[in-house]
Design an enzyme around this catalytic site. Structure first.
Site, PDB file in Angstrom:
ATOM      1  CE1 TYR A   1      -0.662  15.399   3.618  1.00  0.00           C
ATOM      2  CE2 TYR A   1      -0.613  17.635   4.220  1.00  0.00           C
ATOM      3  CZ  TYR A   1      -1.135  16.373   4.571  1.00  0.00           C
ATOM      4  OH  TYR A   1      -2.186  16.403   5.493  1.00  0.00           O
TER       5      TYR A   1
ATOM      6  NE  ARG B   1      -1.088   2.365   2.775  1.00  0.00           N
ATOM      7  CZ  ARG B   1      -0.737   3.658   3.237  1.00  0.00           C
ATOM      8  NH1 ARG B   1      -0.228   4.723   2.401  1.00  0.00           N
ATOM      9  NH2 ARG B   1      -0.060   3.737   4.406  1.00  0.00           N
ATOM     10  CG  ASP B   2       3.669   4.233   2.863  1.00  0.00           C
ATOM     11  OD1 ASP B   2       3.958   4.958   1.913  1.00  0.00           O
ATOM     12  OD2 ASP B   2       3.601   4.600   3.889  1.00  0.00           O
TER      13      ASP B   2
ATOM     14  CG  HIS C   1       2.500   6.697  -2.208  1.00  0.00           C
ATOM     15  ND1 HIS C   1       1.753   7.471  -3.006  1.00  0.00           N
ATOM     16  CD2 HIS C   1       2.259   6.444  -0.943  1.00  0.00           C
ATOM     17  CE1 HIS C   1       0.791   7.676  -2.158  1.00  0.00           C
ATOM     18  NE2 HIS C   1       0.764   7.049  -0.880  1.00  0.00           N
TER      19      HIS C   1
ATOM     20  CG  HIS D   1       2.653   4.487   9.091  1.00  0.00           C
ATOM     21  ND1 HIS D   1       2.514   3.676   8.418  1.00  0.00           N
ATOM     22  CD2 HIS D   1       3.250   5.697   8.442  1.00  0.00           C
ATOM     23  CE1 HIS D   1       2.600   3.808   7.016  1.00  0.00           C
ATOM     24  NE2 HIS D   1       3.368   5.108   6.950  1.00  0.00           N
TER      25      HIS D   1
ATOM     26  CB  SER E   1       2.527  11.574   6.692  1.00  0.00           C
ATOM     27  OG  SER E   1       1.243  11.161   7.683  1.00  0.00           O
TER      28      SER E   1
ATOM     29  CG  HIS F   1       7.228   7.554   6.101  1.00  0.00           C
ATOM     30  ND1 HIS F   1       7.346   6.915   4.821  1.00  0.00           N
ATOM     31  CD2 HIS F   1       5.629   7.585   6.342  1.00  0.00           C
ATOM     32  CE1 HIS F   1       6.061   6.789   4.314  1.00  0.00           C
ATOM     33  NE2 HIS F   1       5.025   6.975   5.299  1.00  0.00           N
TER      34      HIS F   1
END
Lengths: 337, 337
Positions: free
Chosen positions: B284, B12-13, B16, B193, B166, B195
């Protein structure tokens, strides 16, 4: 807090990842960028230090003294450092490096063998160089042993003593405990050198700084042995967010990484099966090929051998024990040889 | 301690990082491997969740429902999870994913907008699915705001509430503080979660676990957006060293990463200039191109724009402010436009 000082190791630890193929031009370009970003120290040498260019440790494309000379010429701010492993490099190599402009030497020994650094540290001190005692495989020694060996380094004249996580095997709580003990027991600077085999190079480095380390190693674009080191530009960014002063220009480091270093790398830095296995087992990378050969012979997984070697704290020079360990494991697994 | 449960997000991630080009065969092979390694949950969806395959978010090569169906068929141990961002995915998408075998849904909102998750979480609960409230960009909210929003998620029926970093912008002390506050305020499971944009995915995840998170995301070979996630096989190795039980077979995860995942990746995961900038600025990734265009127009560094956007806590939907910020910065720099 004492000003934090970063030593860039891509031109030494990164020599492993470059298969010792650095050219004078590459060293000039990278040094120019590091100097412009105002990195305090730049280490330049064969991956295994002065005199490392041998069949055993890998032949350098370019004589390391030529690389050091080039770096010295390009750096009017940064000081050039060299690494020396007694037994590989000699007092003569050290004098030669000093003559051509190296200002700091890091004398590296296995974490339990600080005594072999005595003569080299004393010579460096007499030459007027800055001195570092560099305790490799620091994950292998319990805290009291590490402190004892660090005190030896201090007594030989080291201005700084490093705990070096050569295999990238340390966890944050362990780094905290060891650096704190060193900070409490020594009066000289404490340093920390990370590898990223367990994905903890930056996390462990923060733990070391929190507990008193003021000398830190990084490598631009993580260009170092194994899974690489604490990525210098990432570390500088994190420290800026934490308002810890490094004196290094973040944008210049980022641009150097992207535009000068990344394009010359033989492979990108990732945590692969091999580098993860070494970090997990906590063993020398040179054991890997021996273990793979033994694994094939006895029909077992080479990872089981490496993990067992780590448990038994086998060190360099004891490679002949690898086959014995493999045989024992095979017997345990009831595999017919 | 409650058993730690890892959700694998590479399907899923990682979508990208794969430019949403996953094939049914790739999803089958990876799911087969994850299932054999006994990973508890596998998330499968477009990178932006159910319904994400659009011109705006990137068109998928394969309909996500076909990928989910394939994963469900291959997994007799692992449960298949889906991600849903209200406004991109719909209640109808959720029902369809449930019908074809998804057992868990993670309803994701910006950290200050939990209220838009109410209907979706309630519907999922009524369908008998496991439910997760997934608070994105958690670095942007102060602790009390995060707790308030997490409590909303809990009140809508979330079995677990995640703090989601994120942008890969959080530091370990911040993770510790936020997870501890969530743990103290909520009765449901707390998740984290990560990154890796600041090189802290594993370090932050350990901090989260230490302070009470029992649901953790990882991606095999770090295959995820930005600089990737906490690399699952590395995390499993670290947790084994710490004697924290995950139920996952380390060797099988390592082999899957090396033999199945690495060969299909479009690029290896490194911390590049772009991903580091996003983590440092805490914005973002979709802002990057806008910032680069504005930087060109006003002859300034796009990093200065992104960092300023981060300071002002600009969120998705406010992209028109990027040019204004660039103009202001240019004026400050006394650059003639």
């Amino acid at each position: 807090m004492t000003q934090l000082k970063i030593t860039e190791v891509a031109l030494r630890d990164g020599s492993h990842a470059m298969s010792h193929q650095y050219t004078v031009e590459q060293v000039r370009n990278i040094t120019k960028g590091l100097n412009a970003a105002r990195v305090p120290y730049i280490e330049v040498a064969h991956g295994d230090g002065l005199g490392g260019s041998t069949i055993q440790y890998g032949l350098s494309k370019t004589d390391e003294l030529k690389l050091i000379e080039a770096a010295v010429e390009e750096a009017d701010f940064s000081k050039i450092a060299v690494l020396l492993l007694p037994g590989i490099g000699t007092i003569q190599d050290l004098k030669e490096a000093h003559r051509i402009g190296a200002k700091m030497v890091r004398v590296a020994t296995h974490v339990t063998e600080a005594d072999v650094a005595k003569q080299h540290l004393e010579t460096a001190k007499n030459l007027g160089m800055e001195t570092v005692g560099f305790l490799m495989m620091s994950h292998m020694a319990p805290v009291d042993k590490l402190v004892e060996q660090a005190k030896l380094m201090e007594s030989y004249g080291a201005d700084t003593v490093y705990a070096v996580d050569s295999a990238g095997a340390m966890l944050p709580y362990e780094v905290s405990e060891k650096i704190k003990a060193l900070r409490d027991a020594l009066t000289v600077n404490i340093g920390y050198h990370a590898h990223n085999n367990l994905g903890l190079a930056i996390g462990n480095t923060l733990a070391a700084i929190e507990h008193g380390a003021t000398r830190i190693d990084g490598s631009v674009r993580a260009l170092g042995a194994g899974a690489g080191n604490a990525q210098t530009e990432v570390l500088v960014a994190v420290l800026e967010k934490m308002e810890v002063e490094t004196g290094i220009d973040l944008y210049k480091m980022m641009d150097l990484a992207e535009e000068v270093v990344a394009p010359i790398m033989q492979t990108t830095q990732e945590i692969t099966k091999d580098s993860l296995t070494l970090g997990y087992a906590g063993v020398y990378s040179s054991f890997r090929l021996h273990a793979e050969r033994a694994a094939k012979k006895f029909n077992i997984d080479s990872r089981d051998i490496l993990i067992e070697l780590g448990k038994r704290e086998i060190v360099g020079g004891q490679e002949d024990m690898i086959v014995d360990v493999a045989a024992e494991l095979a017997q345990k697994n009831q595999v017919t040889v």
